[in-house]
Design an enzyme around this catalytic site. Structure first.
Site, PDB file in Angstrom:
ATOM      1  N   ALA A 120       0.824  -1.216   0.000  1.00  0.00           N
ATOM      2  CA  ALA A 120       0.000   0.000   0.000  1.00  0.00           C
ATOM      3  C   ALA A 120       0.858   1.266   0.000  1.00  0.00           C
ATOM      4  O   ALA A 120       0.506   2.261  -0.623  1.00  0.00           O
ATOM      5  CB  ALA A 120      -0.917  -0.012   1.224  1.00  0.00           C
TER       6      ALA A 120
ATOM      7  N   GLU B  78       3.401   1.949  -1.519  1.00  0.00           N
ATOM      8  CA  GLU B  78       3.872   2.308  -2.869  1.00  0.00           C
ATOM      9  C   GLU B  78       2.750   2.860  -3.754  1.00  0.00           C
ATOM     10  O   GLU B  78       3.013   3.345  -4.863  1.00  0.00           O
ATOM     11  CB  GLU B  78       4.495   1.079  -3.551  1.00  0.00           C
ATOM     12  CG  GLU B  78       5.905   0.734  -3.080  1.00  0.00           C
ATOM     13  CD  GLU B  78       5.970   0.185  -1.658  1.00  0.00           C
ATOM     14  OE1 GLU B  78       5.086  -0.616  -1.293  1.00  0.00           O
ATOM     15  OE2 GLU B  78       6.876   0.601  -0.901  1.00  0.00           O
TER      16      GLU B  78
ATOM     17  N   VAL C 262      -4.652  -2.855   4.238  1.00  0.00           N
ATOM     18  CA  VAL C 262      -3.758  -2.809   5.392  1.00  0.00           C
ATOM     19  C   VAL C 262      -4.525  -3.393   6.570  1.00  0.00           C
ATOM     20  O   VAL C 262      -5.599  -2.904   6.929  1.00  0.00           O
ATOM     21  CB  VAL C 262      -3.283  -1.372   5.697  1.00  0.00           C
ATOM     22  CG1 VAL C 262      -2.097  -1.408   6.655  1.00  0.00           C
ATOM     23  CG2 VAL C 262      -2.877  -0.647   4.428  1.00  0.00           C
ATOM     24  N   ILE C 263      -3.964  -4.452   7.128  1.00  0.00           N
ATOM     25  CA  ILE C 263      -4.652  -5.172   8.206  1.00  0.00           C
ATOM     26  C   ILE C 263      -3.834  -5.020   9.481  1.00  0.00           C
ATOM     27  O   ILE C 263      -2.632  -5.312   9.503  1.00  0.00           O
ATOM     28  CB  ILE C 263      -4.844  -6.657   7.819  1.00  0.00           C
ATOM     29  CG1 ILE C 263      -5.698  -6.737   6.543  1.00  0.00           C
ATOM     30  CG2 ILE C 263      -5.497  -7.427   8.965  1.00  0.00           C
ATOM     31  CD1 ILE C 263      -5.880  -8.123   5.983  1.00  0.00           C
TER      32      ILE C 263
ATOM     33  N   GLY D 214      -1.228  -5.459  15.201  1.00  0.00           N
ATOM     34  CA  GLY D 214      -0.819  -5.249  16.576  1.00  0.00           C
ATOM     35  C   GLY D 214       0.462  -4.449  16.708  1.00  0.00           C
ATOM     36  O   GLY D 214       1.009  -4.333  17.803  1.00  0.00           O
TER      37      GLY D 214
ATOM     38  N   HIS E 139       3.291  -0.145  12.991  1.00  0.00           N
ATOM     39  CA  HIS E 139       3.525  -0.113  11.552  1.00  0.00           C
ATOM     40  C   HIS E 139       2.209   0.130  10.803  1.00  0.00           C
ATOM     41  O   HIS E 139       2.155   0.878   9.832  1.00  0.00           O
ATOM     42  CB  HIS E 139       4.131  -1.454  11.138  1.00  0.00           C
ATOM     43  CG  HIS E 139       4.757  -1.453   9.784  1.00  0.00           C
ATOM     44  ND1 HIS E 139       5.876  -0.728   9.490  1.00  0.00           N
ATOM     45  CD2 HIS E 139       4.412  -2.086   8.639  1.00  0.00           C
ATOM     46  CE1 HIS E 139       6.200  -0.916   8.223  1.00  0.00           C
ATOM     47  NE2 HIS E 139       5.320  -1.729   7.680  1.00  0.00           N
TER      48      HIS E 139
ATOM     49  N   PHE F 252     -10.000   6.095  -3.936  1.00  0.00           N
ATOM     50  CA  PHE F 252      -9.360   5.538  -2.746  1.00  0.00           C
ATOM     51  C   PHE F 252      -9.970   4.170  -2.421  1.00  0.00           C
ATOM     52  O   PHE F 252     -11.016   4.076  -1.793  1.00  0.00           O
ATOM     53  CB  PHE F 252      -9.596   6.524  -1.598  1.00  0.00           C
ATOM     54  CG  PHE F 252      -8.948   6.152  -0.298  1.00  0.00           C
ATOM     55  CD1 PHE F 252      -7.585   6.294  -0.132  1.00  0.00           C
ATOM     56  CD2 PHE F 252      -9.708   5.686   0.757  1.00  0.00           C
ATOM     57  CE1 PHE F 252      -6.996   5.971   1.080  1.00  0.00           C
ATOM     58  CE2 PHE F 252      -9.121   5.364   1.975  1.00  0.00           C
ATOM     59  CZ  PHE F 252      -7.762   5.500   2.133  1.00  0.00           C
TER      60      PHE F 252
ATOM     61  N   ARG G  12     -15.425  -6.740   3.094  1.00  0.00           N
ATOM     62  CA  ARG G  12     -15.463  -5.520   2.261  1.00  0.00           C
ATOM     63  C   ARG G  12     -14.846  -5.729   0.874  1.00  0.00           C
ATOM     64  O   ARG G  12     -14.601  -4.774   0.146  1.00  0.00           O
ATOM     65  CB  ARG G  12     -14.727  -4.380   2.977  1.00  0.00           C
ATOM     66  CG  ARG G  12     -15.432  -4.003   4.271  1.00  0.00           C
ATOM     67  CD  ARG G  12     -14.655  -2.987   5.076  1.00  0.00           C
ATOM     68  NE  ARG G  12     -15.069  -3.040   6.480  1.00  0.00           N
ATOM     69  CZ  ARG G  12     -14.441  -2.437   7.470  1.00  0.00           C
ATOM     70  NH1 ARG G  12     -13.362  -1.715   7.208  1.00  0.00           N
ATOM     71  NH2 ARG G  12     -14.874  -2.536   8.710  1.00  0.00           N
TER      72      ARG G  12
HETATM   73  N1  INI Z   1       1.443  -3.180   3.047  1.00  0.00           N
HETATM   74  C1  INI Z   1       0.155  -3.428   2.775  1.00  0.00           C
HETATM   75  O1  INI Z   1      -0.306  -3.189   1.650  1.00  0.00           O
HETATM   76  N2  INI Z   1      -0.651  -3.938   3.751  1.00  0.00           N
HETATM   77  C2  INI Z   1      -0.200  -4.184   5.003  1.00  0.00           C
HETATM   78  O2  INI Z   1      -0.998  -4.671   5.858  1.00  0.00           O
HETATM   79  C3  INI Z   1       1.153  -3.915   5.312  1.00  0.00           C
HETATM   80  N3  INI Z   1       1.660  -4.148   6.634  1.00  0.00           N
HETATM   81  O3  INI Z   1       0.912  -4.571   7.525  1.00  0.00           O
HETATM   82  O4  INI Z   1       2.832  -3.953   6.907  1.00  0.00           O
HETATM   83  C4  INI Z   1       1.980  -3.408   4.276  1.00  0.00           C
HETATM   84  N4  INI Z   1       3.284  -3.154   4.504  1.00  0.00           N
HETATM   85  C5  INI Z   1       4.229  -2.959   3.419  1.00  0.00           C
HETATM   86  C6  INI Z   1       4.316  -1.526   2.919  1.00  0.00           C
HETATM   87  O5  INI Z   1       3.125  -1.141   2.246  1.00  0.00           O
HETATM   88  C7  INI Z   1       5.481  -1.345   1.941  1.00  0.00           C
HETATM   89  O6  INI Z   1       5.281  -2.152   0.809  1.00  0.00           O
HETATM   90  C8  INI Z   1       6.835  -1.698   2.552  1.00  0.00           C
HETATM   91  O7  INI Z   1       7.026  -1.025   3.764  1.00  0.00           O
HETATM   92  C9  INI Z   1       7.983  -1.302   1.580  1.00  0.00           C
HETATM   93  O8  INI Z   1       7.985   0.074   1.300  1.00  0.00           O
END
Ligand code: INI
Length: 156
Positions: free
Chosen positions: A59, A61, A84-85, A88, A91, A116, A130
């Site tokens: 996400a 990116e 994005v889940i 805990g 991050h 979005f 969803r």
């Molecule tokens: N990216 C997601 O799309 N969903 C998530 O739940 C997630 N978590 O939980 O970390 C996630 N992390 C990766 C992030 O989007 C980047 O790709 C990574 O940090 C590299 O830039």
């Protein structure tokens, strides 16, 4: 004074071209969002040739990819899809906040609608609810938003 008629978009594509950018993180969910977005566009007679799908790692990116796509001038709207889940850890909050802010900024700075389609949920069950094949698919909702915003702006 008589009130003027509100101006609002419809869902007629009229040759509009769409980029869908989809995150691979939580791919089981994001592929369902992608199917929903494609279904939404197909239901409104958008030809498959006018839709190009791009994949990014996560996400975070999505905003940069959306900006690059908007800057090509080849698309009337971008549909950004991710999930994005909450795991805990803090991050989650950072990824959600930056992705949301970034997607909004791309739309505002390029003038191209960026729909979005980001799910931010506590757990996978909520994300599944969803992104299903019936009603309530956030990807399909984002696709309809893109159609409507293009149509609205064409009337300005
Ligand atoms: N990216 C997601 O799309 N969903 C998530 O739940 C997630 N978590 O939980 O970390 C996630 N992390 C990766 C992030 O989007 C980047 O790709 C990574 O940090 C590299 O830039």
């Amino acid at each position: 004074m008589s009130e003027s008629r509100p101006v609002e978009g419809n869902f007629t594509p009229d040759g509009a071209r769409f980029a869908i950018v989809v995150a691979r993180w939580n791919g089981g969910i994001t592929e369902s969002l992608l199917r929903g977005a494609q279904r939404g566009l197909q239901r409104h007679q958008v030809p498959d040739a006018d839709v190009q799908v791009y994949r990014v790692p996560g996400a975070f990116e999505l905003p940069l990819a959306a900006r690059k796509l908007a800057e090509t001038g080849r698309f009337d709207a971008i549909i950004a899809l991710g999930a994005v889940i909450r795991g805990g850890t803090p991050h989650f909050e950072y990824v959600c906040a930056e992705t949301t802010r970034g997607i909004g900024e791309v739309a505002l700075t390029t003038g191209i609608p960026v729909a979005f389609g980001l799910l931010t949920t506590d757990d996978e069950a909520q994300a599944r609810a969803r992104s299903g094949d019936d009603s309530g698919n956030k990807g399909e909702e984002a696709a309809l938003t893109a159609l409507e915003m293009i149509s609205l702006f064409r009337q300005l």
